[in-house]
Design a protein around this motif. Structure first.
Motif: not given
Length: 268
Positions: A249-252, A147-149, A241-242, A193-195
């Motif tokens: 999720x889906x944030x940049x 359950x990672x990222x 932080x992310x 998934x983030x950026x």
């Protein structure tokens, strides 16, 4: 910089593992050090900076034994399915799990109109778009298990504010940005998934093909509302932080000292 985020233990209770591509030095190394300081075991990937990577791993292992390893690979291995499979096997054989994948490896250099050629396209899209996508796909089963990222290092120029004379790089980073948002949909709810989109958080090395003249550096600094170059640790702070933000999720996140507020699209 002191980071206060707590390490989240995986379902099996073991110490989490983070892989950072292109992490022998600069921003990648800062992310590795910050994660290690928070208790992570770290996989330091490099291509041409093996000496720096090994020195970093030695330093971290001196602090905590058997907590850092180095994997050397040209990310062009994603072009070959058998080579990619071997690379994934090497990654998973280090600590037996993967909780966080950070896409940091990147090439950055100008490609002015009138002088764009296939080699630039192939290299810039490989490192900034194709490799992140294919590595994410290949490592998905292992990230789902924990359950990672995934966290991608992007660029403020990947969205609406193109860098003048960096056409191919801009396009490649824009593709990577869309990858983050697309994978956030495709991989939910198991994997987030983030950026992070840096501005000027580290200057290119003076002796590299990415070097920026001193006069241009001063102009860039003067264009930043915070009036300074950002620090690699500030990028690492946002990455961690992310990693710990379990409902994001889906944030940049933009980390640029306000530069994108005044940016007209050129280097200055």
């Amino acid at each position: 910089m002191n980071l206060d985020y707590n390490v989240t233990q995986p379902n099996n209770g073991s110490t989490p593992v983070m892989l950072v591509t292109g992490s022998a030095k600069r921003i990648g190394a800062a992310i590795v050090k910050a994660a290690h300081n928070q208790g992570y075991r770290v996989i330091i990937h490099c291509h041409q900076s093996e000496q720096d990577a090994q020195a970093l791993a030695t330093q971290l292992n001196h602090t905590r034994a058997n907590s850092a390893v180095v994997i050397v690979a040209d990310l062009a291995i994603v072009e070959d399915s058998s080579a990619l499979a071997e690379f994934i096997e090497d990654i998973m054989s280090t600590f037996g799990q993967l909780d966080v994948l950070v896409h940091n490896a990147s090439r950055f250099y100008p490609s002015p109109l009138g002088d764009i050629h296939h080699a630039q396209w192939d290299e810039l899209f490989l490192t900034n778009a194709k490799a992140p996508l294919l590595l994410s796909q290949a490592l998905l089963p292992y990230l789902k298990e924990q359950k990672g990222c995934i966290v991608s290092l992007l660029d403020i120029h990947a969205h609406d504010k193109p860098f003048s004379n960096y056409i191919v790089y801009n396009m490649a980073k824009a593709a990577h940005r869309m990858m983050v948002q697309s994978l956030a949909l495709e991989m939910a709810p198991e994997v987030r998934v983030n950026g992070v989109a840096p501005g000027v958080n580290v200057l290119p090395e003076a002796n590299s093909d990415q070097a920026i003249e001193a006069k241009q550096q001063r102009s860039i600094i003067n264009s930043i509302p915070m009036r300074r170059i950002g620090h690699p640790d500030e990028i690492a702070h946002s990455v961690l932080y992310l990693v710990g933000a379990h409902y994001v999720t889906g944030e940049i996140i933009t980390v640029d000292g306000g530069r994108s507020l005044t940016l007209a699209g050129s280097l200055v």
